[in-house]
Design a protein around this motif. Structure first.
Motif, PDB file in Angstrom:
ATOM      1  N   ARG A 339       0.828  -1.200   0.000  1.00 21.99           N
ATOM      2  CA  ARG A 339       0.000   0.000   0.000  1.00 21.99           C
ATOM      3  C   ARG A 339       0.868   1.257   0.000  1.00 21.99           C
ATOM      4  O   ARG A 339       0.542   2.252  -0.652  1.00 21.99           O
ATOM      5  CB  ARG A 339      -0.916  -0.015   1.230  1.00 21.99           C
ATOM      6  N   TRP A 342       2.129   1.817  -3.545  1.00 22.70           N
ATOM      7  CA  TRP A 342       1.087   2.422  -4.374  1.00 22.70           C
ATOM      8  C   TRP A 342       0.944   3.911  -4.050  1.00 22.70           C
ATOM      9  O   TRP A 342       0.784   4.737  -4.959  1.00 22.70           O
ATOM     10  CB  TRP A 342      -0.240   1.715  -4.139  1.00 22.70           C
ATOM     11  N   SER A 345       3.707   5.820  -5.602  1.00 25.65           N
ATOM     12  CA  SER A 345       3.515   5.898  -7.053  1.00 25.65           C
ATOM     13  C   SER A 345       2.552   7.027  -7.411  1.00 25.65           C
ATOM     14  O   SER A 345       2.796   7.797  -8.348  1.00 25.65           O
ATOM     15  CB  SER A 345       2.983   4.564  -7.578  1.00 25.65           C
ATOM     16  N   ALA A 346       1.446   7.141  -6.675  1.00 26.84           N
ATOM     17  CA  ALA A 346       0.494   8.220  -6.931  1.00 26.84           C
ATOM     18  C   ALA A 346       1.129   9.579  -6.686  1.00 26.84           C
ATOM     19  O   ALA A 346       0.929  10.530  -7.458  1.00 26.84           O
ATOM     20  CB  ALA A 346      -0.746   8.040  -6.047  1.00 26.84           C
ATOM     21  N   THR A 393      -3.957   8.083 -11.386  1.00 30.22           N
ATOM     22  CA  THR A 393      -3.783   8.326  -9.957  1.00 30.22           C
ATOM     23  C   THR A 393      -5.034   7.935  -9.178  1.00 30.22           C
ATOM     24  O   THR A 393      -4.946   7.350  -8.085  1.00 30.22           O
ATOM     25  CB  THR A 393      -3.454   9.801  -9.707  1.00 30.22           C
ATOM     26  N   ILE A 396      -5.098   4.242  -8.753  1.00 29.01           N
ATOM     27  CA  ILE A 396      -4.130   3.787  -7.751  1.00 29.01           C
ATOM     28  C   ILE A 396      -4.662   4.024  -6.339  1.00 29.01           C
ATOM     29  O   ILE A 396      -4.605   3.145  -5.478  1.00 29.01           O
ATOM     30  CB  ILE A 396      -2.783   4.501  -7.945  1.00 29.01           C
ATOM     31  N   ARG A 404      -5.765  -1.215  -3.567  1.00 25.97           N
ATOM     32  CA  ARG A 404      -4.451  -0.598  -3.523  1.00 25.97           C
ATOM     33  C   ARG A 404      -4.310   0.311  -2.297  1.00 25.97           C
ATOM     34  O   ARG A 404      -4.262  -0.193  -1.193  1.00 25.97           O
ATOM     35  CB  ARG A 404      -4.200   0.132  -4.840  1.00 25.97           C
ATOM     36  N   VAL A 405      -4.305   1.646  -2.438  1.00 26.63           N
ATOM     37  CA  VAL A 405      -4.227   2.503  -1.259  1.00 26.63           C
ATOM     38  C   VAL A 405      -5.558   2.512  -0.509  1.00 26.63           C
ATOM     39  O   VAL A 405      -5.609   2.444   0.714  1.00 26.63           O
ATOM     40  CB  VAL A 405      -3.820   3.935  -1.656  1.00 26.63           C
TER      41      VAL A 405
END
Length: 613
Positions: A339, A342, A345-346, A393, A396, A404-405
């Protein structure tokens, strides 16, 4: 150290309020205090009501009730003095946001507009209006600006004055960097994770990063061979991107140091070992190793009683290898660390968007003039790019548990970030429109898209198509909640960006920094001679300012029409949904203001002309 960006770590409990009645707040679930809710007065109504249970984001009416004691503290003890009460109120809004304080603030339209619209616009305009120490350019052949044959001045204009490097570095760029670091910090705060080392604390850590970000450009400027780099806006933007990446690097190092990327982290006590298989296996290293069988079980379908001993041993070794590989994967990929990956990444995509936008704007302005077709290609290429990054985004971050998040408030903030990024580009384009008809065409397209297409996306058939195509797996009520949220965020981005644009036109065109921002000088020769498709009355201050005001009024009317359509068609209260969000997640208020100031600063920073004395 006093609490500055603290949070209460919740739990991922599977019963009671921890499952459906409380949404995810970053990595942890926001669970209201049951005792405070139990003391609720039945005759007292909450500020905003509650979500229905079937919408996927249901929670009790805790606004104004969960923090009654905090609100009472602001009203009692009159001997504290007005200044002290004001300071405590600001703390409850910005440093340690409280539900009751934020809900009370956003309940009234004028206070909501003052904080969410006027405040970020005023901060950004005030920042760019700080008067630069300026020096005259060296005189070349008696002319301040020389247009040689074949020379094309870019659309943002050429430098009209030399600037003081130290004022730019410590004041102008310093405020810009601090705002960027605050944005990263507040986003981490919503994720419920402190990115700085506990032994250092936030003030010391952020001071070290800010010092590095300010000190590094000094030797580049002092060396004559590398001084030319400091005159490029893109170089400063890239350095800010690296500065904003430092909190991500620090947070990743901290998690790796504490072995948060491993499922095996803590040693077992002797008492814990009694109740686990480690008492017999001798495994004392980690909690994750508990109840692990001494040898993997052989599946019944893979067992052959007539097979030779060597074949049985080989089969057993294969299963043992597979089990060990699976255990290794579990050790290296815990859900919490995935998490976090992720989330990073966003955040990286969001930071990369404004670097790409700066490079894109620089390319566009340095290649003027453009034909109508070239302008359309430039504009809609950037529009598509922003929406693709926004969609990626949003995917994600998700909004449901296990996606994910899986953080709704983070999705709220990043949606605001990308919406405002898009709107600031559109506003900057207004300064180069050449006739009222271009404003009319642009507004017709924008309002038509909002009034016609947005309500269609709320409809049940549209949601059914998205579900069939596996683009969206939300329930209809949860999907409509997201759609209403997006409409409010779009309207908020339009209002903030337009007020900042109008204010910047006034203070930069008539103020002391007119030569620092030649983009708002409205010199018609800046684009060179206009070709056929772009011919018109020519852009100037009057056309841009008054046409923008009319456009702003049209946007407000279009937003009002859309909200009435949603109310009569689906009983969706767009403003009410936004007030519920801000009241339930009070951290959205300071984070949203910081995000808006940062994006508006990006718009101004991309058009400042740097030539140091």
């Amino acid at each position: 150290m006093p609490s500055f960006f603290n949070f209460e770590q919740g739990s991922e409990s599977r019963g009671g309020l921890g499952t459906e009645s409380s949404p995810l707040l970053g990595r942890f679930r926001a669970v209201p205090d049951a005792q405070r809710i139990g003391r609720r007065n039945s005759n007292r109504q909450s500020l905003f009501g509650s979500f229905t249970a079937g919408r996927g984001f249901g929670y009790s009416r805790v606004f104004g009730d969960a923090d009654d004691s905090d609100e009472g503290d602001l009203l009692e003890n009159e001997d504290l003095g007005a200044l002290r009460r004001w300071g405590r109120a600001q703390r409850d809004l910005w440093l340690e946001p409280k539900q009751a304080a934020v809900a009370k603030l956003v309940d009234k339209w004028w206070t909501r507009w003052a904080v969410l619209v006027f405040l970020p616009a005023a901060l950004a305009v005030g920042w760019c209006a700080l008067p630069f120490p300026q020096y005259d350019l060296p005189d070349e052949d008696g002319m301040l600006f020389r247009l040689d044959e074949g020379h094309k001045i870019p659309g943002h204009g050429e430098a009209r004055a030399e600037l003081n490097f130290w004022f730019f570095l410590f004041v102008y760029y310093g405020f810009y960097n601090i705002t960027a670091l605050m944005w990263i910090t507040k986003v981490f705060n919503i994720y419920s994770l402190n990115w700085w080392p506990e032994s250092f604390g936030f003030p010391l850590t952020v001071s070290i990063i800010a010092t590095i970000s300010i000190a590094t450009p000094i030797p580049i400027y002092c060396v004559p061979e590398t001084r030319w780099i400091t005159s490029h806006n893109t170089a400063w933007i890239c350095w800010t991107f690296f500065t904003m990446s430092m909190p991500l690097i620090v947070a990743s190092i901290m998690l790796l140091y504490h072995e948060r990327h491993l499922s095996l982290r803590t040693s077992l006590s002797e008492t814990q070992r009694i109740f686990t298989s480690s008492w017999w296996t001798g495994d004392t290293e980690t909690v994750a190793g508990r109840d692990r069988p001494r040898r993997p079980n052989v599946q019944q379908a893979a067992f052959d009683p007539d097979a030779p001993l060597e074949v049985a041993l080989a089969t057993d070794n294969v299963h043992r290898t597979r089990a060990q590989a699976l255990a290794l994967r579990k050790r290296w990929l815990p859900a919490s660390f995935l998490r976090f990956i992720w989330f990073c990444s966003a955040l990286f995509i969001g930071m990369l968007a404004y670097v790409v936008g700066e490079a894109y704007a620089e390319t566009y302005l340095r290649t003027l003039p453009h034909s109508t077709m070239q302008t359309i290609v430039y504009v809609y290429t950037w529009v598509i790019t922003v929406h693709l990054l926004d969609g990626l985004t949003g995917w994600i971050l998700g909004g449901n548990e296990g996606e994910r998040v899986g953080s709704y408030p983070l999705g709220w903030i990043f949606k605001l970030y990308f919406s405002l990024t898009y709107q600031t580009y559109v506003r900057a384009l207004y300064a180069r429109l050449r006739s009222p008809s271009q404003f009319v065409y642009l507004q017709i397209l924008s309002s038509s898209f909002l009034i016609i297409l947005f309500p269609l996306t709320m409809s049940k058939p549209y949601h059914y198509v998205l579900t069939v195509l596996s683009i969206n797996n939300q329930t209809l009520s949860a999907y409509q909640k997201f759609a209403a949220r997006n409409i409010y965020i779009r309207s908020l981005a339009e209002c903030v960006s337009m007020l900042a644009f109008l204010g910047s036109i006034l203070v930069l065109h008539y103020g002391a920094n007119k030569d620092v921002y030649p983009y708002f000088a409205f010199d018609r020769v800046a684009d060179g001679p206009s070709d056929g498709p772009l011919s018109g009355d020519g852009y100037d201050f009057g056309l841009t300012f008054y046409a923008s005001i009319v456009t702003f009024a049209c946007e407000l009317v279009a937003a009002w029409i859309v909200r009435r359509i949603l109310w009569y068609g689906w009983k969706m209260d767009v403003t009410g949904e936004a007030k519920q969000d801000l009241g339930m997640w009070p951290e959205l208020l300071p984070t949203g203001v910081v995000v808006m100031v940062h994006v508006l600063q990006n718009m101004f920073f991309s058009i400042v002309r740097l030539r140091f004395h």
